[in-house]
Design a protein around this motif. Structure first.
Motif, PDB file in Angstrom:
ATOM      1  N   SER A 133       0.806  -1.220   0.000  1.00  0.00           N
ATOM      2  CA  SER A 133       0.000   0.000   0.000  1.00  0.00           C
ATOM      3  C   SER A 133       0.848   1.283   0.000  1.00  0.00           C
ATOM      4  N   THR A 134       2.169   1.144   0.027  1.00  0.00           N
ATOM      5  CA  THR A 134       3.045   2.318   0.014  1.00  0.00           C
ATOM      6  C   THR A 134       2.908   3.040  -1.319  1.00  0.00           C
ATOM      7  N   LEU A 135       2.697   4.347  -1.261  1.00  0.00           N
ATOM      8  CA  LEU A 135       2.585   5.159  -2.471  1.00  0.00           C
ATOM      9  C   LEU A 135       3.887   5.904  -2.707  1.00  0.00           C
ATOM     10  N   GLY A 136       4.174   6.132  -3.980  1.00  0.00           N
ATOM     11  CA  GLY A 136       5.370   6.875  -4.327  1.00  0.00           C
ATOM     12  C   GLY A 136       5.552   6.931  -5.824  1.00  0.00           C
ATOM     13  N   TYR A 137       6.700   7.435  -6.222  1.00  0.00           N
ATOM     14  CA  TYR A 137       7.032   7.529  -7.634  1.00  0.00           C
ATOM     15  C   TYR A 137       8.545   7.580  -7.773  1.00  0.00           C
TER      16      TYR A 137
END
Length: 185
Positions: A26-30
């Protein structure tokens, strides 16, 4: 985290420079220039700010920059927010940090705190996207001319090279599998 930890230990907004971020599905990032930018869920930041991001290495997710940011539609509002913290941070960290330079490029405040740099920056919309908002950031990073800064940069370079090599190898294997290389010597 140790109760006495603070800005000169690399701690800001509940995170510490040089530690590894534990990620989950579920970790969000880019990705940006080979670095992982991780968006922190439920951050411990001042209420005026919108989000907290951690700039980390691409394989081990070792934190090299911690920053809270706020996007604002007008230049005046952006500099009003930046000026509030330009006055507050030197007062708060007077005993731990040395003020370096102000007003250089988009930097509103730059303070040296042991092996770390605490800064406030305002990013303006660029010419290609003049309707983009202004962005105010308060961040902590490793000072470049220090051992911790050098070590983190070396780790980043090694991991970016490893990720690039792995990606090239996967693309080559896929091209061979797809027979995309037919006709190449």
């Amino acid at each position: 985290m140790n109760a006495s930890a603070g800005i000169t230990d690399g701690d800001l907004f509940g995170h510490r420079l040089g530690t590894r971020v534990v990620t989950s599905p579920s970790t969000l990032g880019y990705w940006s220039q080979g670095r992982a930018i991780i968006i922190v869920d439920k951050p411990e930041i001042p209420p005026e700010f919108e989000k907290l991001e951690l700039l980390a290495t691409p394989k081990t997710y070792t934190i090299g920059n911690i920053y809270a940011s706020k996007s604002l539609p007008e230049r005046t509002a952006a500099f009003t927010l930046a000026d509030k913290y330009k006055d507050l941070l030197p007062t708060l960290y007077r005993e731990q940090c040395v003020r370096e330079r102000d007003g250089f490029g988009g930097t509103v405040l730059d303070m040296r705190c042991g092996n770390y740099q605490l800064s406030i920056q305002v990013f303006s919309p660029d010419r290609q996207n003049p309707n983009n908002p202004y962005t105010v950031q308060i961040g902590l990073t490793m000072a470049r001319e220090t051992r911790v800064g050098y070590d983190w940069q070396m780790l980043l370079d090694e991991e970016v090279d490893a990720v690039d090599k792995e990606g090239r190898q996967r693309r080559l294997e896929q091209a061979r599998k797809d027979r995309s290389l037919r006709g190449f010597p």
